[in-house]
Design an enzyme around this catalytic site. Structure first.
Site, PDB file in Angstrom:
ATOM      1  N   THR A   7       0.824  -1.213   0.000  1.00  0.00           N
ATOM      2  CA  THR A   7       0.000   0.000   0.000  1.00  0.00           C
ATOM      3  C   THR A   7       0.860   1.265   0.000  1.00  0.00           C
ATOM      4  OG1 THR A   7      -1.485   1.296   1.419  1.00  0.00           O
ATOM      5  CG2 THR A   7      -0.125  -0.307   2.532  1.00  0.00           C
ATOM      6  N   ASP A   8       0.293   2.343  -0.510  1.00  0.00           N
ATOM      7  CA  ASP A   8       1.033   3.617  -0.483  1.00  0.00           C
ATOM      8  C   ASP A   8       1.229   4.123   0.948  1.00  0.00           C
ATOM      9  OD1 ASP A   8      -1.564   4.492   0.071  1.00  0.00           O
ATOM     10  OD2 ASP A   8      -1.630   6.002  -1.517  1.00  0.00           O
ATOM     11  N   GLU A   9       0.460   3.564   1.898  1.00  0.00           N
ATOM     12  CA  GLU A   9       0.567   4.035   3.290  1.00  0.00           C
ATOM     13  C   GLU A   9       1.914   3.719   3.924  1.00  0.00           C
ATOM     14  OE1 GLU A   9      -4.073   3.513   4.572  1.00  0.00           O
ATOM     15  OE2 GLU A   9      -2.577   3.744   6.113  1.00  0.00           O
ATOM     16  N   TYR A  50      -1.349  -0.420  11.210  1.00  0.00           N
ATOM     17  CA  TYR A  50      -1.614  -1.126   9.944  1.00  0.00           C
ATOM     18  C   TYR A  50      -0.464  -0.921   8.964  1.00  0.00           C
ATOM     19  CZ  TYR A  50      -3.261  -1.390   5.088  1.00  0.00           C
ATOM     20  OH  TYR A  50      -3.353  -1.639   3.730  1.00  0.00           O
ATOM     21  N   LYS A  53       2.289  -3.567   7.230  1.00  0.00           N
ATOM     22  CA  LYS A  53       2.458  -3.745   5.774  1.00  0.00           C
ATOM     23  C   LYS A  53       3.907  -3.445   5.368  1.00  0.00           C
ATOM     24  CE  LYS A  53      -0.367  -4.561   3.063  1.00  0.00           C
ATOM     25  NZ  LYS A  53      -0.908  -5.841   2.553  1.00  0.00           N
TER      26      LYS A  53
HETATM   27  P1  NAD Z   1     -10.253  -6.551   2.720  1.00  0.00           P
HETATM   28  O1  NAD Z   1     -10.145  -6.273   4.169  1.00  0.00           O
HETATM   29  O2  NAD Z   1     -11.493  -6.195   1.991  1.00  0.00           O
HETATM   30  O3  NAD Z   1     -10.005  -8.119   2.465  1.00  0.00           O
HETATM   31  C1  NAD Z   1      -9.020  -8.848   3.123  1.00  0.00           C
HETATM   32  C2  NAD Z   1      -9.261 -10.335   2.859  1.00  0.00           C
HETATM   33  O4  NAD Z   1      -8.208 -11.086   3.476  1.00  0.00           O
HETATM   34  C3  NAD Z   1     -10.589 -10.859   3.435  1.00  0.00           C
HETATM   35  O5  NAD Z   1     -11.236 -11.664   2.491  1.00  0.00           O
HETATM   36  C4  NAD Z   1     -10.141 -11.680   4.638  1.00  0.00           C
HETATM   37  O6  NAD Z   1     -11.016 -12.759   4.945  1.00  0.00           O
HETATM   38  C5  NAD Z   1      -8.785 -12.187   4.161  1.00  0.00           C
HETATM   39  N1  NAD Z   1      -7.887 -12.545   5.286  1.00  0.00           N
HETATM   40  C6  NAD Z   1      -7.612 -11.797   6.384  1.00  0.00           C
HETATM   41  N2  NAD Z   1      -6.763 -12.467   7.183  1.00  0.00           N
HETATM   42  C7  NAD Z   1      -6.470 -13.630   6.572  1.00  0.00           C
HETATM   43  C8  NAD Z   1      -5.634 -14.730   6.891  1.00  0.00           C
HETATM   44  N3  NAD Z   1      -4.917 -14.777   8.025  1.00  0.00           N
HETATM   45  N4  NAD Z   1      -5.548 -15.774   6.022  1.00  0.00           N
HETATM   46  C9  NAD Z   1      -6.276 -15.749   4.862  1.00  0.00           C
HETATM   47  N5  NAD Z   1      -7.089 -14.754   4.519  1.00  0.00           N
HETATM   48  C10 NAD Z   1      -7.193 -13.703   5.357  1.00  0.00           C
HETATM   49  O7  NAD Z   1      -8.985  -5.872   2.060  1.00  0.00           O
HETATM   50  P2  NAD Z   1      -8.835  -5.074   0.668  1.00  0.00           P
HETATM   51  O8  NAD Z   1      -9.260  -3.691   0.864  1.00  0.00           O
HETATM   52  O9  NAD Z   1      -9.430  -5.902  -0.419  1.00  0.00           O
HETATM   53  O10 NAD Z   1      -7.246  -5.087   0.544  1.00  0.00           O
HETATM   54  C11 NAD Z   1      -6.586  -6.204  -0.060  1.00  0.00           C
HETATM   55  C12 NAD Z   1      -5.090  -5.978   0.011  1.00  0.00           C
HETATM   56  O11 NAD Z   1      -4.759  -4.765  -0.667  1.00  0.00           O
HETATM   57  C13 NAD Z   1      -4.562  -5.807   1.434  1.00  0.00           C
HETATM   58  O12 NAD Z   1      -3.313  -6.464   1.511  1.00  0.00           O
HETATM   59  C14 NAD Z   1      -4.389  -4.298   1.609  1.00  0.00           C
HETATM   60  O13 NAD Z   1      -3.364  -4.010   2.518  1.00  0.00           O
HETATM   61  C15 NAD Z   1      -4.035  -3.892   0.195  1.00  0.00           C
HETATM   62  N6  NAD Z   1      -4.424  -2.512  -0.205  1.00  0.00           N
HETATM   63  C16 NAD Z   1      -5.709  -2.087  -0.047  1.00  0.00           C
HETATM   64  C17 NAD Z   1      -6.076  -0.823  -0.499  1.00  0.00           C
HETATM   65  C18 NAD Z   1      -7.487  -0.301  -0.369  1.00  0.00           C
HETATM   66  O14 NAD Z   1      -7.724   0.877  -0.635  1.00  0.00           O
HETATM   67  N7  NAD Z   1      -8.464  -1.117   0.017  1.00  0.00           N
HETATM   68  C19 NAD Z   1      -5.112  -0.004  -1.112  1.00  0.00           C
HETATM   69  C20 NAD Z   1      -3.799  -0.478  -1.227  1.00  0.00           C
HETATM   70  C21 NAD Z   1      -3.478  -1.753  -0.790  1.00  0.00           C
HETATM   71  O1  DAU Z   2      -3.905   4.302   0.823  1.00  0.00           O
HETATM   72  C1  DAU Z   2      -4.242   2.945   0.754  1.00  0.00           C
HETATM   73  C2  DAU Z   2      -5.011   2.556   1.993  1.00  0.00           C
HETATM   74  O2  DAU Z   2      -6.289   3.159   1.894  1.00  0.00           O
HETATM   75  C3  DAU Z   2      -5.132   1.047   2.179  1.00  0.00           C
HETATM   76  O3  DAU Z   2      -3.844   0.504   2.379  1.00  0.00           O
HETATM   77  C4  DAU Z   2      -6.026   0.713   3.369  1.00  0.00           C
HETATM   78  O4  DAU Z   2      -6.225  -0.699   3.440  1.00  0.00           O
HETATM   79  C5  DAU Z   2      -7.362   1.399   3.170  1.00  0.00           C
HETATM   80  O5  DAU Z   2      -8.183   1.169   4.296  1.00  0.00           O
HETATM   81  C6  DAU Z   2      -7.189   2.904   2.944  1.00  0.00           C
HETATM   82  O6  DAU Z   2      -6.733   3.577   4.173  1.00  0.00           O
HETATM   83  P1  DAU Z   2      -7.359   4.983   4.651  1.00  0.00           P
HETATM   84  O7  DAU Z   2      -7.163   5.083   6.101  1.00  0.00           O
HETATM   85  O8  DAU Z   2      -6.905   6.092   3.784  1.00  0.00           O
HETATM   86  O9  DAU Z   2      -8.909   4.689   4.257  1.00  0.00           O
HETATM   87  P2  DAU Z   2     -10.284   4.937   5.060  1.00  0.00           P
HETATM   88  O10 DAU Z   2     -11.379   4.592   4.096  1.00  0.00           O
HETATM   89  O11 DAU Z   2     -10.302   4.283   6.387  1.00  0.00           O
HETATM   90  O12 DAU Z   2     -10.272   6.512   5.288  1.00  0.00           O
HETATM   91  C7  DAU Z   2     -10.146   7.410   4.205  1.00  0.00           C
HETATM   92  C8  DAU Z   2     -10.140   8.827   4.775  1.00  0.00           C
HETATM   93  O13 DAU Z   2     -11.441   9.106   5.327  1.00  0.00           O
HETATM   94  C9  DAU Z   2      -9.177   9.033   5.927  1.00  0.00           C
HETATM   95  O14 DAU Z   2      -8.643  10.353   5.843  1.00  0.00           O
HETATM   96  C10 DAU Z   2     -10.017   8.902   7.176  1.00  0.00           C
HETATM   97  C11 DAU Z   2     -11.368   9.443   6.725  1.00  0.00           C
HETATM   98  N1  DAU Z   2     -12.567   8.862   7.385  1.00  0.00           N
HETATM   99  C12 DAU Z   2     -12.713   7.519   7.370  1.00  0.00           C
HETATM  100  C13 DAU Z   2     -13.802   6.915   7.968  1.00  0.00           C
HETATM  101  C14 DAU Z   2     -13.967   5.416   7.970  1.00  0.00           C
HETATM  102  C15 DAU Z   2     -13.523   9.678   7.965  1.00  0.00           C
HETATM  103  O15 DAU Z   2     -13.403  10.924   7.932  1.00  0.00           O
HETATM  104  N2  DAU Z   2     -14.614   9.088   8.543  1.00  0.00           N
HETATM  105  C16 DAU Z   2     -14.785   7.748   8.595  1.00  0.00           C
HETATM  106  O16 DAU Z   2     -15.806   7.277   9.173  1.00  0.00           O
END
Ligand code: NAD
Ligand code: DAU
Length: 334
Positions: free
Chosen positions: A123-125, A148, A152
């Site tokens: 992730t970019d985080e 988190y 990562k």
């Molecule tokens: P998500 O939380 O929607 O899904 C995570 C999945 O992993 C779920 O299906 C869960 O059951 C499974 N899981 C969790 N623990 C496990 C374990 N121990 N063994 C097997 N399976 C397990 O996540 P997402 O938003 O789809 O993100 C997927 C990946 O992409 C993650 O690695 C996250 O860090 C990365 N990512 C997410 C974002 C975003 O914006 N959502 C951005 C950049 C990177």
């Molecule tokens: O940048 C990639 C990441 O983006 C992924 O690696 C993470 O898995 C994904 O959860 C996401 O992280 P963020 O913390 O940026 O996403 P989130 O949707 O939780 O929050 C987005 C922004 O919105 C953040 O500035 C916090 C704010 N927020 C979030 C929630 C849930 C609110 O203001 N209110 C809320 O209730």
């Protein structure tokens, strides 16, 4: 080609599996997922009967289960993770277990099974918060700010170490904030849409001016596909869409699309350690692999809102049970 996908029942993983089965009808796809609160087989209901797709319930920390399931795989793509920043602030142990120990367990199993390529979905985080007008590249320092992001980052280091120490073929992606169908409603966009539909308050952390670069999930899937097929071993690729918006811009766009009043916006206590801005420079993936984001912020948001409006059963199921307890815990005294 036989692909071993972990976390495929989650948001990005399920969209990626759907993408693969459509684009590469000859590929075999194994989805290995623990089905935590975020994993949902409903996300893959439309492909469950595809003869090229199979599901195994398992934990990436369980070496024996992984060894059994990974047999014959050519490529591992590790989506499995605890992915929500707010939950990592409540407690980091599960994040360390799955994101760090789980990734290392998978690396060991992949090496033993002579898997051709290991792909880490990072992730970019990991690069932390960036200043206005600054853009993180693949060589920016890693400065994670949340538990988190720290987990990562640790995982990325183990992936890199496997490449240097054992010569494993590895590639890593660092995507920005994804949004689109099947995203669990703990994350900003689906939480705000589903609350607004029910005329509930929209909890905005702090001043609402934090910036994220919003990437439509299908664009992210195409980028992961490009890196999987054409990425250079040992390299990291940023995935960003140059669509920076403040949280307030995102939320007012959603309210306008839904025809709901801006008065639903409610300012609440800020997230601890809240990163102000994420912005990556996607030039490397654009120039090297020919990928570019195709969806505009406006069209992606419109599609997403319409998807949530038309999938009321999916929304009702995900917002029930433990979700209600989570929501009360996270927001009632905020
Ligand atoms: P998500 O939380 O929607 O899904 C995570 C999945 O992993 C779920 O299906 C869960 O059951 C499974 N899981 C969790 N623990 C496990 C374990 N121990 N063994 C097997 N399976 C397990 O996540 P997402 O938003 O789809 O993100 C997927 C990946 O992409 C993650 O690695 C996250 O860090 C990365 N990512 C997410 C974002 C975003 O914006 N959502 C951005 C950049 C990177
Ligand atoms: O940048 C990639 C990441 O983006 C992924 O690696 C993470 O898995 C994904 O959860 C996401 O992280 P963020 O913390 O940026 O996403 P989130 O949707 O939780 O929050 C987005 C922004 O919105 C953040 O500035 C916090 C704010 N927020 C979030 C929630 C849930 C609110 O203001 N209110 C809320 O209730």
């Amino acid at each position: 080609m036989r692909l071993f996908i972990t976390g495929g029942a989650g948001f990005i993983g399920s969209n990626f599996i759907r993408h693969l089965l459509k684009q590469y009808p000859d590929y075999k796809v194994i989805n290995f997922d623990k089905l935590t609160y975020a994993g949902n087989l409903d996300n893959l209901r439309d492909v469950a009967d595809n003869s090229k797709y199979s599901f195994i319930r398992g934990d990436i920390c369980d070496r024996q289960a992984v060894d059994e399931a990974i047999k014959g795989a050519d490529v591992v793509i590790n989506f499995a993770a605890e992915s929500h920043v707010d939950r990592s602030i409540e407690g980091a142990n599960e994040f360390i277990k799955t994101n760090v120990l789980g990734t290392q367990t998978l690396l060991d199993a992949a090496r033993t099974a002579h898997v051709y390529r290991f792909m880490q979905i990072s992730t970019d985080e990991v690069m932390g918060s960036c200043e206005a007008n600054e853009y993180f590249t693949e060589s920016s320092p890693l400065r994670p700010n949340s538990p988190y992001a720290a987990s990562k980052t640790a995982a990325e280091h183990f992936v890199r170490a496997a490449h240097i120490t054992f010569g494993m073929d590895v590639v890593t992606t660092r995507a920005s904030n994804n949004y689109g169908p099947y995203q669990f409603p703990e994350k900003l966009i689906p939480l705000m849409i589903t609350n607004a539909v029910e005329d509930q308050a929209l909890p905005v952390y702090g001043d609402g001016k934090n910036v994220r670069d919003w990437l439509y999930v299908e664009d992210c899937c195409r980028a992961i596909d490009a890196v999987m097929h054409k990425g250079r071993s040992g390299e990291v690729y940023n995935i960003g869409s140059r669509a920076e918006k403040t949280n307030l811009e995102v939320i007012t766009t959603l309210l306008d699309l839904l025809g709901k009043p801006h008065s639903l916006i409610t300012y609440v206590k800020d997230r601890l350690g809240h990163d102000r801005r994420y912005a990556t420079d996607p030039t490397k993936i654009e120039q090297e692999l020919g990928w570019q984001a195709q969806e505009s912020f406006e069209s992606g948001m419109e599609k997403t809102v319409r998807w949530y409006q038309s999938h009321t059963k999916w929304v009702a199921r995900t917002r029930s049970g433990d979700y209600i307890k989570y929501y009360e815990r996270m927001y009632s005294s905020r």
